[in-house]
Design an enzyme around this catalytic site. Structure first.
Site, PDB file in Angstrom:
ATOM      1  N   TYR A 100     -74.943   4.480   2.274  1.00 14.22           N
ATOM      2  CA  TYR A 100     -75.116   5.149   3.390  1.00 14.22           C
ATOM      3  C   TYR A 100     -74.359   6.618   3.353  1.00 14.22           C
ATOM      4  O   TYR A 100     -75.274   7.381   3.787  1.00 14.22           O
ATOM      5  CB  TYR A 100     -74.075   4.395   4.563  1.00 14.22           C
TER       6      TYR A 100
ATOM      7  N   ASP B 275     -92.649   2.838  12.544  1.00 19.12           N
ATOM      8  CA  ASP B 275     -91.667   2.795  11.731  1.00 19.12           C
ATOM      9  C   ASP B 275     -91.555   4.275  11.057  1.00 19.12           C
ATOM     10  O   ASP B 275     -92.614   4.729  10.223  1.00 19.12           O
ATOM     11  CB  ASP B 275     -92.098   1.821  10.268  1.00 19.12           C
TER      12      ASP B 275
ATOM     13  N   LYS C 244     -76.585   9.900   4.205  1.00 11.82           N
ATOM     14  CA  LYS C 244     -76.034  10.654   5.313  1.00 11.82           C
ATOM     15  C   LYS C 244     -75.580  12.272   4.687  1.00 11.82           C
ATOM     16  O   LYS C 244     -75.868  13.114   5.481  1.00 11.82           O
ATOM     17  CB  LYS C 244     -75.015  10.271   5.948  1.00 11.82           C
TER      18      LYS C 244
ATOM     19  N   SER D   6     -76.022  12.452  11.444  1.00 10.57           N
ATOM     20  CA  SER D   6     -75.755  12.139  10.215  1.00 10.57           C
ATOM     21  C   SER D   6     -74.421  11.166  10.432  1.00 10.57           C
ATOM     22  O   SER D   6     -74.737  10.104  11.207  1.00 10.57           O
ATOM     23  CB  SER D   6     -75.101  13.391   9.375  1.00 10.57           C
TER      24      SER D   6
ATOM     25  N   SER E  69     -84.140   3.403  21.492  1.00  7.50           N
ATOM     26  CA  SER E  69     -84.129   2.052  22.155  1.00  7.50           C
ATOM     27  C   SER E  69     -82.829   1.476  22.018  1.00  7.50           C
ATOM     28  O   SER E  69     -82.519   0.084  22.345  1.00  7.50           O
ATOM     29  CB  SER E  69     -85.205   1.191  21.558  1.00  7.50           C
ATOM     30  N   SER E  70     -81.569   2.093  21.409  1.00  4.61           N
ATOM     31  CA  SER E  70     -80.562   1.275  20.951  1.00  4.61           C
ATOM     32  C   SER E  70     -79.212   2.100  20.762  1.00  4.61           C
ATOM     33  O   SER E  70     -79.605   3.460  20.462  1.00  4.61           O
ATOM     34  CB  SER E  70     -80.597   0.466  20.065  1.00  4.61           C
ATOM     35  N   GLY E  71     -78.087   1.712  21.250  1.00  6.89           N
ATOM     36  CA  GLY E  71     -76.854   2.652  20.879  1.00  6.89           C
ATOM     37  C   GLY E  71     -76.955   3.764  21.169  1.00  6.89           C
ATOM     38  O   GLY E  71     -77.204   4.488  22.405  1.00  6.89           O
TER      39      GLY E  71
ATOM     40  N   GLY F 218     -85.130   6.268  17.506  1.00  3.95           N
ATOM     41  CA  GLY F 218     -83.927   5.441  17.747  1.00  3.95           C
ATOM     42  C   GLY F 218     -83.403   5.299  19.258  1.00  3.95           C
ATOM     43  O   GLY F 218     -82.353   4.897  19.327  1.00  3.95           O
TER      44      GLY F 218
ATOM     45  N   ARG G 131     -88.990   0.937  16.077  1.00  2.85           N
ATOM     46  CA  ARG G 131     -90.052  -0.231  15.638  1.00  2.85           C
ATOM     47  C   ARG G 131     -90.386  -1.075  16.527  1.00  2.85           C
ATOM     48  O   ARG G 131     -91.591  -1.465  17.030  1.00  2.85           O
ATOM     49  CB  ARG G 131     -89.613  -0.832  14.470  1.00  2.85           C
TER      50      ARG G 131
HETATM   51  N1  LIG Z   1     -72.609   3.114  15.311  1.00  6.77           N
HETATM   52  C1  LIG Z   1     -71.881   3.892  14.208  1.00  6.77           C
HETATM   53  O1  LIG Z   1     -70.757   3.483  13.996  1.00  6.77           O
HETATM   54  C2  LIG Z   1     -72.436   5.274  13.602  1.00  6.77           C
HETATM   55  C3  LIG Z   1     -71.520   5.935  13.119  1.00  6.77           C
HETATM   56  C4  LIG Z   1     -72.106   7.345  12.589  1.00  6.77           C
HETATM   57  C5  LIG Z   1     -73.216   7.391  12.502  1.00  6.77           C
HETATM   58  N2  LIG Z   1     -74.536   6.612  13.103  1.00  6.77           N
HETATM   59  C6  LIG Z   1     -75.634   6.959  13.065  1.00  6.77           C
HETATM   60  O2  LIG Z   1     -76.090   7.265  14.477  1.00  6.77           O
HETATM   61  C7  LIG Z   1     -77.435   6.875  14.447  1.00  6.77           C
HETATM   62  C8  LIG Z   1     -77.568   5.847  15.621  1.00  6.77           C
HETATM   63  O3  LIG Z   1     -76.835   4.617  15.548  1.00  6.77           O
HETATM   64  P1  LIG Z   1     -76.699   3.428  16.363  1.00  6.77           P
HETATM   65  O4  LIG Z   1     -75.411   3.128  16.016  1.00  6.77           O
HETATM   66  O5  LIG Z   1     -76.984   4.041  17.643  1.00  6.77           O
HETATM   67  O6  LIG Z   1     -77.518   2.434  15.899  1.00  6.77           O
HETATM   68  P2  LIG Z   1     -78.464   1.181  16.669  1.00  6.77           P
HETATM   69  O7  LIG Z   1     -77.788   0.859  17.917  1.00  6.77           O
HETATM   70  O8  LIG Z   1     -78.516   0.176  15.535  1.00  6.77           O
HETATM   71  O9  LIG Z   1     -79.630   1.971  16.649  1.00  6.77           O
HETATM   72  C9  LIG Z   1     -80.749   2.287  15.813  1.00  6.77           C
HETATM   73  C10 LIG Z   1     -81.897   2.742  16.379  1.00  6.77           C
HETATM   74  O10 LIG Z   1     -82.938   2.978  15.150  1.00  6.77           O
HETATM   75  C11 LIG Z   1     -83.875   2.445  15.207  1.00  6.77           C
HETATM   76  N3  LIG Z   1     -84.671   2.325  13.944  1.00  6.77           N
HETATM   77  C12 LIG Z   1     -83.909   1.810  12.841  1.00  6.77           C
HETATM   78  N4  LIG Z   1     -84.931   1.875  11.846  1.00  6.77           N
HETATM   79  C13 LIG Z   1     -85.864   2.407  12.325  1.00  6.77           C
HETATM   80  C14 LIG Z   1     -87.298   2.800  11.572  1.00  6.77           C
HETATM   81  N5  LIG Z   1     -87.399   2.510  10.343  1.00  6.77           N
HETATM   82  N6  LIG Z   1     -88.048   3.468  12.250  1.00  6.77           N
HETATM   83  C15 LIG Z   1     -88.028   3.941  13.739  1.00  6.77           C
HETATM   84  N7  LIG Z   1     -86.841   3.359  14.377  1.00  6.77           N
HETATM   85  C16 LIG Z   1     -85.815   2.866  13.635  1.00  6.77           C
HETATM   86  C17 LIG Z   1     -83.718   1.159  15.886  1.00  6.77           C
HETATM   87  O11 LIG Z   1     -84.619   0.319  16.750  1.00  6.77           O
HETATM   88  P3  LIG Z   1     -85.734  -0.611  15.671  1.00  6.77           P
HETATM   89  O12 LIG Z   1     -85.049  -1.666  14.811  1.00  6.77           O
HETATM   90  O13 LIG Z   1     -86.714  -1.308  16.872  1.00  6.77           O
HETATM   91  O14 LIG Z   1     -86.518  -0.103  14.774  1.00  6.77           O
HETATM   92  C18 LIG Z   1     -82.818   1.431  16.861  1.00  6.77           C
HETATM   93  O15 LIG Z   1     -83.661   1.959  17.972  1.00  6.77           O
HETATM   94  C19 LIG Z   1     -77.964   6.259  13.141  1.00  6.77           C
HETATM   95  O16 LIG Z   1     -78.258   7.148  12.397  1.00  6.77           O
HETATM   96  C20 LIG Z   1     -76.393   5.958  12.597  1.00  6.77           C
HETATM   97  O17 LIG Z   1     -76.432   5.906  11.110  1.00  6.77           O
HETATM   98  C21 LIG Z   1     -73.848   5.569  13.707  1.00  6.77           C
END
Ligand SMILES: NC(=O)c1ccc[n+]([C@@H]2O[C@H](COP(=O)([O-])OP(=O)(O)OC[C@H]3O[C@@H](n4cnc5c(N)ncnc54)[C@H](OP(=O)(O)O)[C@@H]3O)[C@@H](O)[C@H]2O)c1
Length: 275
Positions: A158, A66, A162, A144, A14-16, A12, A37
């Site tokens: 979710y 994936d 988690k 998580s 590539s984002s966030g 992951g 992905r």
């Molecule tokens: N943002 C929040 O508020 C928050 C709070 C608590 C926990 N989290 C957790 O923190 C982590 C990062 O979240 P984020 O907010 O940074 O999310 P995000 O910006 O949506 O980034 C998610 C990343 O995961 C990749 N991804 C998703 N499904 C995938 C798959 N099947 N195989 C490979 N890569 C995959 C996406 O790229 P592709 O789509 O190109 O595959 C992307 O690079 C996650 O586990 C999330 O649940 C987030």
């Protein structure tokens, strides 16, 4: 801790949060490999990391896979590690969410959360662990959520996935300790990323109100907490005051039970003659 020359694989990335961690660790001199992905965001991220690296010998790589699929994950980790440095740190940041009232969420959502959030965390670990165990070193960081230690309204799918990440990480930490491999689990609050923007479209009002009791962090703040947590060898990484406070209320004595059970494991291993 010196991250120089440490090979860090960030799923992951590539984002966030994963992308913010990739930026931070590139600046700190690590070899950084990212997996997700979509090729487009992977390429954009590599272009963003390129000017941050300290020398040409610092490797920056991306691989599209994936992670819900074991064979794709195995190939990704093999491609990223065979002709380069072995994996020192694995940050599992790939994840998805989709809130809603339980009675309105289709079964597919539950399967996707488990496939990506839980198995998408387990698969990369299965792939890197043999090398880490052989080298008797490594650090695995699983992301998580605060919804991974407390059930939050609207997150039946979710939270379940988690919680699974948290339970799995707790056990893996204890089992890998004798091999010198560390396992941390991160519990971020709402963080301003594409995932949060996506889920905000579906959040029930009750979920919004509850989420509003914890301050939203930036991806950089969470990434900084993760890097600090690795340096301080923390089992639980709690970004921001609110995650720390809620964890204190719910997990107050977890450190004590961890210490007590680790002692029992160490004693049994001595009796079994394994080191
Ligand atoms: N943002 C929040 O508020 C928050 C709070 C608590 C926990 N989290 C957790 O923190 C982590 C990062 O979240 P984020 O907010 O940074 O999310 P995000 O910006 O949506 O980034 C998610 C990343 O995961 C990749 N991804 C998703 N499904 C995938 C798959 N099947 N195989 C490979 N890569 C995959 C996406 O790229 P592709 O789509 O190109 O595959 C992307 O690079 C996650 O586990 C999330 O649940 C987030």
């Amino acid at each position: 801790m010196n991250f120089h020359d440490q090979h860090t694989i960030i799923t992951g990335g590539s984002s966030g949060i994963g992308r913010a961690a990739a930026r931070l660790l590139t600046r700190r001199g690590a070899h950084v490999s990212i997996v997700a992905r979509r090729q487009g965001p992977l390429d954009e991220t590599l272009a963003e990391l390129e000017p941050l690296r300290g020398s040409q010998s610092q490797r920056l790589r991306a691989y599209s896979a994936d992670l819900a699929d074991w064979e794709q994950t195995r190939q990704a980790i093999a491609a990223l590690t065979t002709d380069g440095p072995p994996p020192d740190i694995l940050v599992n940041s790939a994840g998805v969410t989709h809130p809603g009232y339980f009675e309105e969420l289709p079964l597919d959502i539950f399967h996707t959360m488990m496939d990506v959030d839980f198995f998408g965390t387990l698969h990369p670990i299965k792939a890197v662990l043999p090398v880490m165990m052989e080298r008797r070193s490594g650090h695995i960081v699983n992301i998580s959520s605060m919804a991974g230690f407390m059930g939050v309204f609207g997150y039946t799918a979710y939270s379940a996935a988690k919680f699974a990440v948290r339970g799995f990480s707790d056990v893996l930490r204890a089992e890998m300790k004798p091999y010198g491999i560390r396992v941390s689990v991160v519990f971020p609050p709402d963080t301003d990323t594409p995932q949060l923007r996506y889920e905000n479209q579906f959040k029930p009002l009750e979920t919004r109100r509850i989420a509003g009791t914890a301050k939203t962090l930036t991806a950089d703040q969470v990434a900084q907490a993760i890097v600090r947590g690795i340096e301080q060898r923390r089992a639980y990484i709690l970004p921001g005051f609110d995650a720390w406070l809620y964890s204190l209320l719910l997990n107050g004595f977890v450190g004590l039970t961890r210490w007590y059970f680790d002692r029992i494991v160490a004693q049994v291993r001595r009796e079994r003659g394994v080191e």
